[in-house]
Design an enzyme around this catalytic site. Structure first.
Site, PDB file in Angstrom:
ATOM      1  N   SER A  98       0.837  -1.198   0.000  1.00  0.00           N
ATOM      2  CA  SER A  98       0.000   0.000   0.000  1.00  0.00           C
ATOM      3  C   SER A  98       0.871   1.248   0.000  1.00  0.00           C
ATOM      4  O   SER A  98       1.957   1.251   0.597  1.00  0.00           O
ATOM      5  CB  SER A  98      -0.906   0.018   1.240  1.00  0.00           C
ATOM      6  OG  SER A  98      -1.526   1.281   1.388  1.00  0.00           O
ATOM      7  N   TYR A 146      -2.026   0.534  10.191  1.00  0.00           N
ATOM      8  CA  TYR A 146      -2.009  -0.099   8.868  1.00  0.00           C
ATOM      9  C   TYR A 146      -0.719   0.242   8.132  1.00  0.00           C
ATOM     10  O   TYR A 146      -0.037  -0.641   7.588  1.00  0.00           O
ATOM     11  CB  TYR A 146      -3.223   0.370   8.076  1.00  0.00           C
ATOM     12  CG  TYR A 146      -3.311  -0.152   6.665  1.00  0.00           C
ATOM     13  CD1 TYR A 146      -3.669  -1.467   6.411  1.00  0.00           C
ATOM     14  CD2 TYR A 146      -3.064   0.685   5.587  1.00  0.00           C
ATOM     15  CE1 TYR A 146      -3.768  -1.941   5.114  1.00  0.00           C
ATOM     16  CE2 TYR A 146      -3.164   0.227   4.277  1.00  0.00           C
ATOM     17  CZ  TYR A 146      -3.512  -1.092   4.054  1.00  0.00           C
ATOM     18  OH  TYR A 146      -3.612  -1.557   2.765  1.00  0.00           O
TER      19      TYR A 146
END
Length: 225
Positions: free
Chosen positions: A133, A146
């Site tokens: 990501s 995250y």
């Protein structure tokens, strides 16, 4: 391909199957919507495997099932796609369980799968494709847990790229844009996360930030999803 319940993993499995690949697709639930869609839309070549990548025994069973189907062949490729975002909010407001949850799936789970399947990949001089990501490359507000797990994952794959080059195993990292998956658009899930956050925060810290701020953050996440 890990994490084929929805989103990128499911579409990748369908696409590779349509190109004639023998696909092993892992899902959390064999009776889930994603698994049923793959069964309906893919050829008999596709093998569905029930795997929670945080459970070593399930990863090992997936390895045994894959070996049984491959016979003497190696594995052409591994797509590490399974991942989870289990929190929203500032790092100070994020529960320690949120940080641990992200690391268990996004880093340790992916590492477990990769190490387990490396002998098959080395045998075939295959490749590892890891879906990470942009949050692991740049700081995104309210995504500390995250992003930290994805940053660790990025460093791991960068290291593997160098270490596995002598074996002829290629390693790639993909930083995709945002995709709407089943969980990101599930308002009930985010409501549950919000309630857990409120229950776990010390009253003084909640007062410092204000409950309105926490609600606004939740609403922004839901709107973005």
């Amino acid at each position: 391909i890990t994490g084929c319940d929805s989103g990128f993993g499911k579409e990748a499995a369908k696409r590779l199957d349509s190109l004639g690949f023998e696909v092993f697709a892992t899902v959390l639930e064999l009776t889930g919507d994603g698994a049923r869609e793959l069964q309906r839309s893919c050829s008999p070549r596709l093998t569905l495997l029930q795997v929670d990548i945080t459970q070593p025994q399930q990863v090992q069973q997936a390895l045994l099932d894959t070996k049984a189907k491959l016979g003497l062949r190696g594995l052409w490729g591994l797509v590490n796609n399974a991942g989870v975002c289990v929190n929203f909010g500032d790092a100070e407001l994020s529960l320690m369980s949120n940080f641990r949850g992200c690391m268990e799936v996004n880093f340790f789970g992916t590492l477990s799968v990769t190490k387990s399947f490396l002998p098959l990949l080395r045998q075939a001089k295959g490749r590892i494709i890891t879906i990470s990501s942009p949050a692991g490359d740049q700081p995104f507000p309210c995504l500390a847990a995250y992003g930290a797990s994805k940053a660790a994952l990025n460093l791991l794959t960068d290291t593997l790229r160098h270490e596995l080059e002598p074996w002829g195993v290629q390693v790639s990292t993909i930083l995709p844009s945002s995709y709407r998956t089943g969980r990101t658009s599930n308002h009930t899930y985010w409501d549950q996360q919000y309630k857990q956050l409120l229950q776990g925060l010390p009253p003084a810290l909640l007062e410092e930030y204000g409950e309105d701020y926490v609600i606004e953050t939740k609403d922004l996440f839901q709107s973005f999803a």
